[in-house]
Enzyme design. Structure first.
Site, short mmCIF file in Angstrom:
data_model
loop_
_atom_site.label_atom_id
_atom_site.label_comp_id
_atom_site.label_asym_id
_atom_site.label_seq_id
_atom_site.Cartn_x
_atom_site.Cartn_y
_atom_site.Cartn_z
N LYS A 94 11.86 -4.06 1.85
CA LYS A 94 10.62 -4.40 2.55
C LYS A 94 9.80 -5.44 1.80
O LYS A 94 8.89 -6.04 2.39
CB LYS A 94 9.79 -3.14 2.84
CG LYS A 94 9.10 -2.50 1.66
CD LYS A 94 8.20 -1.37 2.14
CE LYS A 94 7.44 -0.73 0.99
NZ LYS A 94 6.54 0.33 1.43
N ASP A 95 10.09 -5.67 0.51
CA ASP A 95 9.38 -6.70 -0.25
C ASP A 95 9.93 -8.10 -0.01
O ASP A 95 9.30 -9.09 -0.39
CB ASP A 95 9.45 -6.40 -1.75
CG ASP A 95 8.65 -5.17 -2.16
OD1 ASP A 95 7.74 -4.79 -1.40
OD2 ASP A 95 8.94 -4.61 -3.22
N ARG A 145 -0.57 -1.98 8.25
CA ARG A 145 0.28 -1.30 9.24
C ARG A 145 -0.06 0.18 9.30
O ARG A 145 -0.25 0.75 10.39
CB ARG A 145 1.75 -1.50 8.85
CG ARG A 145 2.73 -0.63 9.64
CD ARG A 145 4.13 -0.68 9.02
NE ARG A 145 4.16 -0.22 7.64
CZ ARG A 145 4.23 1.06 7.27
NH1 ARG A 145 4.23 2.01 8.18
NH2 ARG A 145 4.26 1.38 5.99
N ARG A 146 -0.14 0.84 8.14
CA ARG A 146 -0.46 2.27 8.12
C ARG A 146 -1.87 2.51 8.63
O ARG A 146 -2.10 3.39 9.46
CB ARG A 146 -0.31 2.82 6.70
CG ARG A 146 1.13 2.89 6.21
CD ARG A 146 1.21 3.15 4.73
NE ARG A 146 2.59 3.29 4.27
CZ ARG A 146 3.00 3.02 3.04
NH1 ARG A 146 2.13 2.63 2.12
NH2 ARG A 146 4.27 3.15 2.71
N ARG A 163 -4.77 0.17 -4.56
CA ARG A 163 -3.70 -0.67 -5.09
C ARG A 163 -3.10 -0.06 -6.34
O ARG A 163 -3.63 0.88 -6.91
CB ARG A 163 -4.23 -2.07 -5.43
CG ARG A 163 -4.39 -3.04 -4.26
CD ARG A 163 -3.08 -3.45 -3.63
NE ARG A 163 -2.00 -3.71 -4.57
CZ ARG A 163 -1.84 -4.82 -5.26
NH1 ARG A 163 -2.71 -5.80 -5.12
NH2 ARG A 163 -0.82 -4.97 -6.07
N ARG A 169 -1.51 4.83 -8.29
CA ARG A 169 -2.19 5.35 -7.09
C ARG A 169 -2.31 6.88 -7.13
O ARG A 169 -3.34 7.44 -6.75
CB ARG A 169 -1.45 4.89 -5.83
CG ARG A 169 -1.81 3.46 -5.44
CD ARG A 169 -1.08 2.99 -4.21
NE ARG A 169 0.27 2.52 -4.52
CZ ARG A 169 1.15 2.15 -3.61
NH1 ARG A 169 0.84 2.22 -2.32
NH2 ARG A 169 2.34 1.72 -3.97
N CYS A 257 2.75 -8.92 5.54
CA CYS A 257 1.84 -7.84 5.14
C CYS A 257 0.40 -8.13 5.56
O CYS A 257 -0.47 -7.28 5.40
CB CYS A 257 1.92 -7.61 3.63
SG CYS A 257 1.35 -8.97 2.63
#
Length: 357
Positions: A94-95, A145-146, A163, A169, A257
């Site tokens: 996904k990166d 997105r979330r 972040r 986190r 993103c």
């Protein structure tokens, strides 16, 4: 798919195979797992891991969606690949942008871990679902997105940026009273051995996942046939077909993103189903559709003259060309359907609002 990998002899032409990775604990665990899989298939090969910090690892006080850099977690690794300082690089898929720099390709997409998002609650929190949290509880997530999907699904909650890598986190969650919960990828938590921290796994009806989430990608120099052939032994046909469809969807939408784009893909009975959606920042405006295509027999090994053709940056040796084409076409078709319904307007507004925040 071991039969389509490089021979031990061709790999042995190199004294050592250098594997690039980010420095974070999760990245190292993921890279170690790839090296372990390669070592089992090529027992006489020697591997050396080269860890480095990326732009995304260094900028920790700004939301990812605000930085505006497409290769936040990949640029430094690709620079090393280009300079022959490493022979392959392990990424979270996904990166990786849907268009890779010239001369590079994703030579393998490994079997996907659970792609869904997970809720990790504050240790003092007795409620174990987002729906059960009291009004105005604050949820941490660095993902537009979330946030967009969850704001729509759980309007009684507040969402704020958080972040840092997984360790950072979780420490922010545990050490402060600011967040009632944070949203993280289930795959990362499981790879770190922190499944006990998962309070809730979000279903696709609650929160669809990011393109490529849960899958590991091995990036190589496209002309380095020995390494490309070697890493292809790790290719998981079903995962690669799902991820090609997802990446084609994202590419046609020109997403990233900085805009809320989400997917869900499933393979059943030689049918590939792809659900894709775009959202406004607050989730109030959205488009969501599902399409399907036949992928014939994705587990059959078929090699031919077109094996080196890329599909959204992926070279999938040993996977039938017809299936790869069908998966890419499905993603493009689904994106075109949403664009015809007004997806571009939603994404343009979302990008402008995000830039102005």
């Amino acid at each position: 798919m071991d039969n389509c990998g490089a021979s031990d002899g061709s790999v042995q032409k190199r004294d050592v195979i250098r594997v690039g990775t980010r420095k974070s604990q999760l990245a190292r665990i993921q890279t170690d797992s790839v090296v372990e899989m390669l070592s089992k298939r090529f027992p006489t090969a020697r591997f050396e891991i080269v860890a480095m910090a990326t732009t995304g690892d260094k900028i920790l006080d700004t939301a990812l969606s605000k930085i505006g850099e497409k290769s936040l977690f990949t640029k430094e690794l690709e620079n090393a690949l280009e300079k022959n300082e490493v022979d392959l690089v392990v990424h979270s898929l996904k990166d990786l942008p849907t268009s890779l720099p010239p001369g590079f390709t994703i030579g393998a997409v490994c079997k996907r871990e659970n792609p869904y998002d997970a809720v990790v609650f504050h240790p003092k929190c007795t409620v174990k679902t987002l729906e059960g949290l009291p009004q105005k509880c604050v949820i941490g997530t660095s993902s537009l997105r979330r946030a967009a999907q969850l704001k729509k699904m759980f309007p009684h909650l507040e969402f704020r940026d958080i972040r840092g890598n997984l360790n950072t986190r979780l420490k922010k969650l545990d050490d402060r009273e600011e967040f009632s919960a944070i949203i993280l990828a289930t795959a990362g938590l499981r790879r770190m051995g922190w499944e006990n921290r998962i309070g809730q796994i979000l279903s696709p009806d609650e929160c669809m996942y990011a393109v490529g989430q849960g899958a590991l990608a091995v990036e190589v120099r496209a002309k380095d046939q020995d390494i490309l052939s070697m890493v292809s032994a790790l290719q998981d046909p079903q995962t690669v077909l799902r991820c090609i469809a997802e990446r084609a969807f994202m590419k046609r939408l020109e997403g990233g993103c900085s805009v809320p784009v989400a997917v869900n893909s499933v393979i059943e009975d030689s049918q590939l189903y792809l659900t894709g959606a775009v959202y406004s920042l607050d989730g109030s405006d959205y488009l969501k559709e599902t399409m399907q295509t036949s992928i014939c027999s994705p587990l059959e090994d078929v090699e031919g003259p077109n094996d080196d053709v890329q599909h959204v940056g992926i070279t999938a040796l040993g996977v039938p060309r017809a299936a790869l084409d069908a998966a890419e076409h499905l993603g493009t078709q689904l994106a075109d359907l949403l664009l015809s319904q007004g997806a571009r307007e939603i994404l343009v507004v979302a990008r402008q609002l995000n830039d102005s925040r």
